[in-house]
Motif scaffolding. Structure first.
Motif, PDB file in Angstrom:
ATOM      1  N   VAL A 292       0.834  -1.198   0.000  1.00 22.44           N
ATOM      2  CA  VAL A 292       0.000   0.000   0.000  1.00 22.44           C
ATOM      3  C   VAL A 292       0.872   1.253   0.000  1.00 22.44           C
ATOM      4  O   VAL A 292       0.657   2.194  -0.778  1.00 22.44           O
ATOM      5  CB  VAL A 292      -0.950  -0.007   1.215  1.00 22.44           C
ATOM      6  CG1 VAL A 292      -1.683   1.331   1.327  1.00 22.44           C
ATOM      7  CG2 VAL A 292      -1.952  -1.147   1.091  1.00 22.44           C
ATOM      8  N   ALA A 293       1.890   1.286   0.862  1.00 14.74           N
ATOM      9  CA  ALA A 293       2.765   2.457   0.907  1.00 14.74           C
ATOM     10  C   ALA A 293       3.560   2.612  -0.383  1.00 14.74           C
ATOM     11  O   ALA A 293       3.779   3.735  -0.864  1.00 14.74           O
ATOM     12  CB  ALA A 293       3.719   2.348   2.103  1.00 14.74           C
ATOM     13  N   ALA A 294       3.989   1.489  -0.981  1.00 19.12           N
ATOM     14  CA  ALA A 294       4.731   1.559  -2.247  1.00 19.12           C
ATOM     15  C   ALA A 294       3.857   2.115  -3.365  1.00 19.12           C
ATOM     16  O   ALA A 294       4.322   2.925  -4.199  1.00 19.12           O
ATOM     17  CB  ALA A 294       5.257   0.177  -2.618  1.00 19.12           C
ATOM     18  N   LEU A 295       2.588   1.718  -3.403  1.00 15.96           N
ATOM     19  CA  LEU A 295       1.679   2.229  -4.438  1.00 15.96           C
ATOM     20  C   LEU A 295       1.431   3.721  -4.252  1.00 15.96           C
ATOM     21  O   LEU A 295       1.403   4.485  -5.231  1.00 15.96           O
ATOM     22  CB  LEU A 295       0.354   1.458  -4.383  1.00 15.96           C
ATOM     23  CG  LEU A 295       0.412   0.001  -4.847  1.00 15.96           C
ATOM     24  CD1 LEU A 295      -0.940  -0.679  -4.633  1.00 15.96           C
ATOM     25  CD2 LEU A 295       0.827  -0.086  -6.310  1.00 15.96           C
ATOM     26  N   VAL A 296       1.269   4.145  -3.001  1.00 15.66           N
ATOM     27  CA  VAL A 296       1.087   5.581  -2.755  1.00 15.66           C
ATOM     28  C   VAL A 296       2.343   6.349  -3.163  1.00 15.66           C
ATOM     29  O   VAL A 296       2.265   7.407  -3.795  1.00 15.66           O
ATOM     30  CB  VAL A 296       0.757   5.829  -1.264  1.00 15.66           C
ATOM     31  CG1 VAL A 296       0.751   7.329  -0.950  1.00 15.66           C
ATOM     32  CG2 VAL A 296      -0.591   5.215  -0.906  1.00 15.66           C
ATOM     33  N   GLY A 297       3.528   5.805  -2.836  1.00 14.99           N
ATOM     34  CA  GLY A 297       4.777   6.460  -3.223  1.00 14.99           C
ATOM     35  C   GLY A 297       4.954   6.526  -4.727  1.00 14.99           C
ATOM     36  O   GLY A 297       5.392   7.564  -5.261  1.00 14.99           O
ATOM     37  N   ALA A 298       4.609   5.431  -5.420  1.00 14.16           N
ATOM     38  CA  ALA A 298       4.736   5.432  -6.883  1.00 14.16           C
ATOM     39  C   ALA A 298       3.802   6.470  -7.500  1.00 14.16           C
ATOM     40  O   ALA A 298       4.170   7.172  -8.459  1.00 14.16           O
ATOM     41  CB  ALA A 298       4.417   4.036  -7.424  1.00 14.16           C
ATOM     42  N   ALA A 299       2.587   6.572  -6.940  1.00 16.14           N
ATOM     43  CA  ALA A 299       1.645   7.570  -7.455  1.00 16.14           C
ATOM     44  C   ALA A 299       2.172   8.987  -7.213  1.00 16.14           C
ATOM     45  O   ALA A 299       2.048   9.862  -8.088  1.00 16.14           O
ATOM     46  CB  ALA A 299       0.287   7.384  -6.767  1.00 16.14           C
ATOM     47  N   MET A 300       2.789   9.229  -6.047  1.00 17.21           N
ATOM     48  CA  MET A 300       3.388  10.535  -5.769  1.00 17.21           C
ATOM     49  C   MET A 300       4.477  10.851  -6.772  1.00 17.21           C
ATOM     50  O   MET A 300       4.548  11.978  -7.315  1.00 17.21           O
ATOM     51  CB  MET A 300       3.978  10.549  -4.345  1.00 17.21           C
ATOM     52  CG  MET A 300       2.968  10.587  -3.226  1.00 17.21           C
ATOM     53  SD  MET A 300       3.766  10.328  -1.612  1.00 17.21           S
ATOM     54  CE  MET A 300       5.050  11.590  -1.652  1.00 17.21           C
ATOM     55  N   GLU A 301       5.332   9.871  -7.056  1.00 23.26           N
ATOM     56  CA  GLU A 301       6.465  10.118  -7.960  1.00 23.26           C
ATOM     57  C   GLU A 301       5.985  10.373  -9.387  1.00 23.26           C
ATOM     58  O   GLU A 301       6.496  11.270 -10.069  1.00 23.26           O
ATOM     59  CB  GLU A 301       7.409   8.916  -7.913  1.00 23.26           C
ATOM     60  CG  GLU A 301       8.792   9.184  -8.463  1.00 23.26           C
ATOM     61  CD  GLU A 301       8.859   9.109  -9.985  1.00 23.26           C
ATOM     62  OE1 GLU A 301       9.767   9.711 -10.585  1.00 23.26           O
ATOM     63  OE2 GLU A 301       7.979   8.420 -10.579  1.00 23.26           O
ATOM     64  N   ARG A 302       4.999   9.603  -9.831  1.00 25.71           N
ATOM     65  CA  ARG A 302       4.517   9.722 -11.206  1.00 25.71           C
ATOM     66  C   ARG A 302       3.766  11.024 -11.448  1.00 25.71           C
ATOM     67  O   ARG A 302       3.859  11.604 -12.543  1.00 25.71           O
ATOM     68  CB  ARG A 302       3.587   8.539 -11.536  1.00 25.71           C
ATOM     69  CG  ARG A 302       4.307   7.265 -11.902  1.00 25.71           C
ATOM     70  CD  ARG A 302       4.991   7.402 -13.237  1.00 25.71           C
ATOM     71  NE  ARG A 302       5.643   6.172 -13.667  1.00 25.71           N
ATOM     72  CZ  ARG A 302       6.311   6.045 -14.789  1.00 25.71           C
ATOM     73  NH1 ARG A 302       6.426   7.090 -15.602  1.00 25.71           N
ATOM     74  NH2 ARG A 302       6.880   4.923 -15.127  1.00 25.71           N
ATOM     75  N   THR A 303       3.017  11.479 -10.451  1.00 23.93           N
ATOM     76  CA  THR A 303       2.142  12.633 -10.676  1.00 23.93           C
ATOM     77  C   THR A 303       2.782  13.973 -10.310  1.00 23.93           C
ATOM     78  O   THR A 303       2.452  15.001 -10.899  1.00 23.93           O
ATOM     79  CB  THR A 303       0.844  12.473  -9.863  1.00 23.93           C
ATOM     80  OG1 THR A 303       1.171  12.285  -8.479  1.00 23.93           O
ATOM     81  CG2 THR A 303       0.056  11.266 -10.352  1.00 23.93           C
ATOM     82  N   VAL A 304       3.688  13.973  -9.315  1.00 32.80           N
ATOM     83  CA  VAL A 304       4.212  15.250  -8.823  1.00 32.80           C
ATOM     84  C   VAL A 304       5.737  15.315  -8.886  1.00 32.80           C
ATOM     85  O   VAL A 304       6.322  16.208  -9.515  1.00 32.80           O
ATOM     86  CB  VAL A 304       3.727  15.517  -7.378  1.00 32.80           C
ATOM     87  CG1 VAL A 304       4.338  16.816  -6.836  1.00 32.80           C
ATOM     88  CG2 VAL A 304       2.210  15.571  -7.318  1.00 32.80           C
ATOM     89  N   ILE A 305       6.396  14.365  -8.249  1.00 34.94           N
ATOM     90  CA  ILE A 305       7.825  14.490  -7.973  1.00 34.94           C
ATOM     91  C   ILE A 305       8.670  14.375  -9.238  1.00 34.94           C
ATOM     92  O   ILE A 305       9.728  15.007  -9.347  1.00 34.94           O
ATOM     93  CB  ILE A 305       8.250  13.450  -6.910  1.00 34.94           C
ATOM     94  CG1 ILE A 305       7.529  13.762  -5.589  1.00 34.94           C
ATOM     95  CG2 ILE A 305       9.763  13.437  -6.700  1.00 34.94           C
ATOM     96  CD1 ILE A 305       7.734  12.727  -4.518  1.00 34.94           C
ATOM     97  N   ARG A 306       8.230  13.582 -10.218  1.00 36.99           N
ATOM     98  CA  ARG A 306       9.049  13.396 -11.416  1.00 36.99           C
ATOM     99  C   ARG A 306       9.290  14.704 -12.170  1.00 36.99           C
ATOM    100  O   ARG A 306      10.235  14.815 -12.947  1.00 36.99           O
ATOM    101  CB  ARG A 306       8.395  12.371 -12.343  1.00 36.99           C
ATOM    102  CG  ARG A 306       7.095  12.827 -12.953  1.00 36.99           C
ATOM    103  CD  ARG A 306       6.495  11.785 -13.869  1.00 36.99           C
ATOM    104  NE  ARG A 306       7.430  11.415 -14.912  1.00 36.99           N
ATOM    105  CZ  ARG A 306       7.147  10.545 -15.890  1.00 36.99           C
ATOM    106  NH1 ARG A 306       5.967   9.960 -15.921  1.00 36.99           N
ATOM    107  NH2 ARG A 306       8.034  10.269 -16.815  1.00 36.99           N
ATOM    108  N   TRP A 307       8.436  15.690 -11.945  1.00 40.17           N
ATOM    109  CA  TRP A 307       8.595  16.968 -12.629  1.00 40.17           C
ATOM    110  C   TRP A 307       9.477  17.937 -11.845  1.00 40.17           C
ATOM    111  O   TRP A 307       9.733  19.052 -12.320  1.00 40.17           O
ATOM    112  CB  TRP A 307       7.221  17.624 -12.857  1.00 40.17           C
ATOM    113  CG  TRP A 307       6.211  16.693 -13.432  1.00 40.17           C
ATOM    114  CD1 TRP A 307       5.160  16.119 -12.790  1.00 40.17           C
ATOM    115  CD2 TRP A 307       6.174  16.214 -14.771  1.00 40.17           C
ATOM    116  NE1 TRP A 307       4.458  15.292 -13.644  1.00 40.17           N
ATOM    117  CE2 TRP A 307       5.065  15.335 -14.879  1.00 40.17           C
ATOM    118  CE3 TRP A 307       6.972  16.431 -15.906  1.00 40.17           C
ATOM    119  CZ2 TRP A 307       4.728  14.686 -16.051  1.00 40.17           C
ATOM    120  CZ3 TRP A 307       6.637  15.782 -17.089  1.00 40.17           C
ATOM    121  CH2 TRP A 307       5.533  14.915 -17.147  1.00 40.17           C
ATOM    122  N   LEU A 308       9.956  17.510 -10.667  1.00 37.32           N
ATOM    123  CA  LEU A 308      10.661  18.432  -9.781  1.00 37.32           C
ATOM    124  C   LEU A 308      12.068  17.984  -9.428  1.00 37.32           C
ATOM    125  O   LEU A 308      12.668  18.533  -8.501  1.00 37.32           O
ATOM    126  CB  LEU A 308       9.848  18.633  -8.479  1.00 37.32           C
ATOM    127  CG  LEU A 308       8.426  19.178  -8.648  1.00 37.32           C
ATOM    128  CD1 LEU A 308       7.709  19.183  -7.309  1.00 37.32           C
ATOM    129  CD2 LEU A 308       8.463  20.579  -9.254  1.00 37.32           C
TER     130      LEU A 308
END
Length: 513
Positions: A292-308
């Protein structure tokens, strides 16, 4: 004798008991007379260790004893009290009767009953009951209870009127490590009149104090290692997202919270559908919290962090906003109050090494779990293809991309891995503390301290820094309190960074532009 048997038979027909096994005059003295005389009679009866005495004392407490024509008459359990005067019981007599019942329970065949009686008598070792204690000690077969009985006998001898017995008892108790024994010796030493016995008591007090001091030091060290293992678990995930990827993830604490709530959900599922297997819910909660935590982290990286990437201030602000969103989502789904996560039976209790040193099973389990996660993460980074790509991207992102590494995919997998490890830390934390929306806020600052102090990207540095800060924190708390300990740690971190900006275990090599 015939008269007593006939009386017992007649009383039995009336629902009464004659207690032929005990001297009638002794029973009468316990029930009637002045307080000191009744206590003396009670101690005399206890010294005989007659099993029938316990039943008589229970009848006395239950109001089934009457005085008729100067004799004690007892009604059978469940029968109406006989005619006569009811004996008066003040608080002192009730305490003495309770102590006598506990002393008689030392002769029980049930170990738990004897252990409970010993716990009751530990602070009430009476010289008047010494014959009973010695008889129980001679009959005891359990090694642990026998040791406690030996201390009880010695404690009773401290109350003896014979100075030689008090001297021998003090010498025997010098080998104890029980705080209650030391307190008893302190109490007796204050009123002791014999010089030799008083000196022996003081030596015993000092010896027990030294032994207890070692137990306190060991407890402090274990508490430090326990806190260090928790910090290590929390910081391992951050060592990837911050140490390897350079992302200041302020939502890392909320990923711990996600793992803890995943554990809570699994627990509730077992309670509702598999109550018989409740003790095994943790084995399913561990992978669930990671996923569950890995899926939330992957979603964070794909939607927000990858652009920063490469913009630390923006990632700090963005992940802080994500942390607020996650906390509010949890409050909406589960409420603002903490939820209860219970330990399985096999994680409840502790391992008592000394009277003042107990190692809780849940803390021991977290120590072992942190070691397993650390070994697994080290093997993953050193021996797998994913670990090779993560290390390659960390050291030289452009060169890794030139040789065909999909750096965007590696970033997502690495961030998901760090987030999953945070979820595992949340699962572990649920076993030792409260689970609530603010769970992660208690650990995020300490986790950053561990990663910065150990050295960015250094797994070994994270281990040393986590355990070191845990032990040092507990040492400073015992010395100056929790608040000043935290301030001192922050000042120490500032001093270390001034001398070693890359941390204690910084990577060596040339920077590549």
């Amino acid at each position: 004798m015939i008269k007593r048997l006939l009386l017992g038979w007649l009383l039995a027909l009336c629902g009464l008991q004659a207690w032929a096994a005990l001297p009638p005059e002794l029973l009468t003295r316990i029930a009637a007379g002045e307080g000191d005389e009744r206590v003396a009679a009670l101690n005399e009866a206890v010294a005989q260790a007659d099993p029938a005495l316990a039943d008589y004392l229970h009848a006395l407490l239950d109001g089934r004893v009457r005085l008729r024509e100067g004799k004690a008459v007892v009604a059978a359990e469940g029968a109406a009290p006989p005619d006569g005067d009811e004996p008066m019981l003040n608080n002192r007599l009730r305490r003495e009767i309770d102590s006598a019942l506990a002393g008689l329970a030392l002769l029980s065949k049930d170990r738990d009953t004897r252990a409970k009686a010993l716990a009751t008598l530990r602070e009430d070792a009476s010289a008047a009951k010494l014959p009973l204690y010695e008889r129980a000690l001679a009959a005891e077969t359990d090694a642990d209870l026998r040791s406690q009985l030996g201390a009880l006998v010695a404690g009773a001898k401290l109350s003896s009127t014979d100075a030689a017995q008090r001297l021998a008892a003090a010498t025997e108790l010098a080998g104890s490590a029980d705080p209650a024994t030391r307190a008893l010796l302190l109490e007796r030493a204050g009123t002791e009149t014999d010089a030799a016995a008083k000196a022996a008591m003081k030596r015993a007090i000092d010896a027990i104090g030294d032994r207890l001091a070692w137990g306190e030091r060991a407890q402090l060290l274990f508490s430090g290692l326990s806190l260090g293992s928790v910090l290590l678990l929390v910081a391992l995930g951050l060592a990837i997202t911050y140490g390897l990827m350079g992302v200041i993830n302020m939502a890392h604490g909320e990923l711990l919270m996600v793992g803890a709530y995943a554990t809570y959900c699994v627990q509730q599922g077992f309670r509702a559908w598999l109550p018989a297997a409740f003790d095994y819910y943790l084995w399913l909660a561990l992978p669930a919290s990671f996923i569950v935590a890995a899926l939330v982290g992957a979603a964070m990286e794909r939607t927000v962090i990858r652009w920063l990437y490469g913009r630390p201030l923006e990632t700090l602000l963005a992940t802080w906003g994500i942390s607020l969103v996650l906390m509010q989502a949890v409050r909406t789904l589960f409420g603002a109050q903490n939820v209860a996560v219970e330990n399985p039976t096999w994680l409840s209790g502790g391992w008592a090494l000394l009277p003042n040193l107990t190692l809780p099973y849940n803390r021991l389990a977290i120590l072992g779990f942190a070691a397993l996660v650390l070994v697994g993460m080290g093997l993953l980074l050193a021996k797998t293809r994913l670990g090779l790509m993560v290390r390659g991207v960390t050291q030289n992102r452009r060169m890794a991309a030139c040789v065909g590494v999909n750096t965007a995919k590696v970033d997502t997998l690495a961030f998901a891995l760090g987030s999953g490890i945070a979820g595992l830390a949340g699962c572990a934390l649920s076993q030792i503390g409260n689970v609530g929306p603010d769970l992660g806020q208690s650990y995020i600052v300490d986790a950053f301290m561990v990663v910065v102090l150990g050295g960015v990207g250094q797994l070994a540095g994270t281990v040393y820094a986590g355990l070191g800060l845990g032990v040092l924190s507990k040492l400073l708390e015992g010395w100056q309190g929790a608040v000043l300990a935290k301030i001192a740690l922050l000042m120490l971190l500032v001093l270390v960074i001034q001398k070693k900006p890359q941390g204690l275990f910084a990577l060596k090599g040339r920077s590549v532009e």
